[in-house]
Write an enzyme that holds these catalytic residues in place. Structure first.
Site, PDB file in Angstrom:
ATOM      1  N   ASP A  69       5.322   0.135  11.993  1.00  0.00           N
ATOM      2  CA  ASP A  69       4.049  -0.427  11.542  1.00  0.00           C
ATOM      3  C   ASP A  69       3.847  -1.877  11.963  1.00  0.00           C
ATOM      4  OD1 ASP A  69       3.159   1.895  10.432  1.00  0.00           O
ATOM      5  OD2 ASP A  69       3.515   1.322   8.352  1.00  0.00           O
ATOM      6  N   LYS A 128       0.825  -1.207   0.000  1.00  0.00           N
ATOM      7  CA  LYS A 128       0.000   0.000   0.000  1.00  0.00           C
ATOM      8  C   LYS A 128       0.857   1.255   0.000  1.00  0.00           C
ATOM      9  CE  LYS A 128      -1.281   2.046   3.632  1.00  0.00           C
ATOM     10  NZ  LYS A 128      -1.833   2.781   4.789  1.00  0.00           N
ATOM     11  N   ASN A 129       1.846   1.313   0.892  1.00  0.00           N
ATOM     12  CA  ASN A 129       2.648   2.528   1.019  1.00  0.00           C
ATOM     13  C   ASN A 129       3.498   2.788  -0.216  1.00  0.00           C
ATOM     14  OD1 ASN A 129       1.604   3.071   3.542  1.00  0.00           O
ATOM     15  ND2 ASN A 129       3.271   2.085   4.647  1.00  0.00           N
ATOM     16  N   ARG A 140       2.701  14.270  12.599  1.00  0.00           N
ATOM     17  CA  ARG A 140       3.459  13.958  11.389  1.00  0.00           C
ATOM     18  C   ARG A 140       3.491  15.208  10.509  1.00  0.00           C
ATOM     19  NH1 ARG A 140       1.976   8.060   9.045  1.00  0.00           N
ATOM     20  NH2 ARG A 140      -0.192   8.547   9.451  1.00  0.00           N
ATOM     21  N   ARG A 175      -8.174   0.083   4.946  1.00  0.00           N
ATOM     22  CA  ARG A 175      -7.164   0.979   4.383  1.00  0.00           C
ATOM     23  C   ARG A 175      -5.869   0.240   4.084  1.00  0.00           C
ATOM     24  NH1 ARG A 175      -5.355   4.461   8.184  1.00  0.00           N
ATOM     25  NH2 ARG A 175      -4.107   5.327   6.500  1.00  0.00           N
ATOM     26  N   CYS A 214      -3.357  13.388  12.957  1.00  0.00           N
ATOM     27  CA  CYS A 214      -3.228  11.942  12.747  1.00  0.00           C
ATOM     28  C   CYS A 214      -3.360  11.253  14.093  1.00  0.00           C
ATOM     29  CB  CYS A 214      -1.879  11.617  12.108  1.00  0.00           C
ATOM     30  SG  CYS A 214      -1.591   9.858  11.898  1.00  0.00           S
TER      31      CYS A 214
END
Length: 429
Positions: free
Chosen positions: A312, A22-23, A127, A404, A122
């Site tokens: 993560d 995803k990133n 961030r 997501r 966030c």
């Protein structure tokens, strides 16, 4: 609002196909703004964040085609910015996903101007985007902040420069790199992020004609070119999805074969898993994780930029450590608010004490199922992992976060023996 119901206690056994990162995809999609030719991304995940980025690019006039995963190339996304109509990224779209800020560098580099909403807050911590802006200013962009928007412009082309990031930033590196490839002259970017997603972005840009040296090192040397071509590029496998399913095997004391991924993407996690007593080996087209028989013991982790232990994976690791023998210390160095899953794990019987940026986790013999609430993407899947290991029923609420970052999570787990289902309050149309 959807929920996920789990009945724990089953050791997972089977094969899980890992999708594209995803990133990585979220940084690759704005690359289309750098050329008037088509950029095709294969192995692209089907996730809410991907659809949000697609909607943002479509708003600007980019032609976007999201194709079904019907071939060996996986899902293919075609993007063409040959007739851009707007260089504004509005608040209504940007507020849904912080990665939207990644359109800033490409817009200024090719179109000379951009108006991009500030992303806002966030859940997992501050961030800021100040380093994105300072890097662009070093390349000659004029930056003005007003009415909640970043207004950026440059007369002519951006100019090559040397810029050292005062701290490692993945998004800042991505924005600066995309801007530098069309800048006039040579750019040196120091103290850059080295994540696999950065390398993937750089390789995609190289395939379009960009002149980049130093991928995977702390310094990137970029010699700007006048224009870039289109390309076809496969998104790198998702190392966080890889790690999450590896921990699903470990926390259930089962065995999973993970295909479509690479061990070198998760070397730090694999090292910690092996120290905890879990067997991890390369397999054909991926890796095998086997936690059957041997006890899992507590192992300390400290989150760090790549190649260190990824932030993560911190929440998922904590879920595993809650079921391990002995104690472990988990220190979070990246985001200051990333222990919000702790109270929910404690509702399930986990023994956790927080001291500043560290958490002491003492393993318990068995977690107990309970209704819990997800606060962010990784916290969501942390609670799913805990539910897989817990005795009885667990209901994870607010799982829209999961959509997501994890494609077909329930189906992948169920295919390996998990008792899991999605519950929805929505009435059929």
């Amino acid at each position: 609002m959807d929920r996920i119901r789990l009945v724990g206690g089953t050791a997972l056994d089977g094969t899980v196909r890992i999708g594209g990162a995803k990133n990585a995809a979220l940084a690759l999609m704005p690359v289309s703004l750098l050329t008037d030719q088509t950029v095709s991304l294969t192995n692209c995940p089907d996730l809410a964040d991907i659809r949000t980025m697609a909607a943002l690019l479509e708003h600007m006039g980019v032609g976007v085609s999201l194709n079904d995963a019907t071939s060996s190339a996986g899902r293919v996304v075609d993007l063409n910015a040959g007739s851009l109509k707007d260089t504004t990224a509005p608040y209504d779209l940007v507020r849904r996903m912080r990665a939207s800020i990644l359109v800033l560098g490409p817009l200024v580099a090719r179109h000379g101007q951009a108006r991009v909403s500030l992303p806002g807050g966030c859940a997992i911590g501050t961030r800021p985007v100040d380093l994105h802006l300072k890097a662009l200013e070093a390349l000659g962009a004029e930056i003005d902040l007003r009415e909640g928007y970043v207004h950026a412009r440059v007369k002519g082309r951006l100019k090559g420069a040397r810029f050292e990031f005062p701290k490692v930033t993945v998004g800042g590196t991505e924005n600066a790199l995309m801007a530098a490839v069309l800048a006039e002259g040579e750019t040196l970017l120091d103290n850059v992020a080295r994540e696999p997603e950065i390398i993937d972005l750089g390789r995609c840009l190289q395939s379009m004609g960009a002149d980049i040296e130093g991928l995977g090192t702390p310094t990137l040397r970029v010699r700007g070119v006048a224009s870039l071509s289109g390309t076809r590029h496969a998104v790198v496998p998702d190392r966080i999805e890889t790690g999450t399913y590896a921990l699903a095997a470990a926390i259930t004391r089962g065995r999973l074969t993970l295909t479509g991924t690479r061990l070198e993407l998760v070397e730090s996690l694999v090292d910690h898993l092996r120290r905890a007593g879990v067997r991890v080996n390369r397999a054909d087209g991926g890796l095998e994780v086997d936690a059957r028989g041997a006890p899992v013991v507590g192992v300390d982790v400290i989150t760090e930029p790549f190649p260190g232990f990824p932030t993560d994976m911190q929440a998922q690791w904590m879920a595993l450590m809650a079921t391990a023998e002995g104690a472990s210390m988990i220190t979070e160095n990246i985001f200051e608010n990333r222990f919000m899953h702790v109270p929910e794990l404690m509702r399930m019987g986990a023994d956790i004490n927080i001291h500043g940026g560290s958490a002491i986790v003492r393993g318990v013999s068995r977690l107990s199922g309970a209704p819990v609430m997800a606060t962010d993407l990784r916290a969501s899947v942390c609670l799913v992992l805990a539910g897989l290991a817990a005795e009885g029923e667990t209901i994870v609420n607010r799982v829209y976060h999961l959509d997501r970052g994890y494609e077909c999570l329930e189906a992948k787990l169920a295919a390996c023996g998990a008792q899991v289902e999605r519950l929805s309050d929505r009435k059929p149309a």
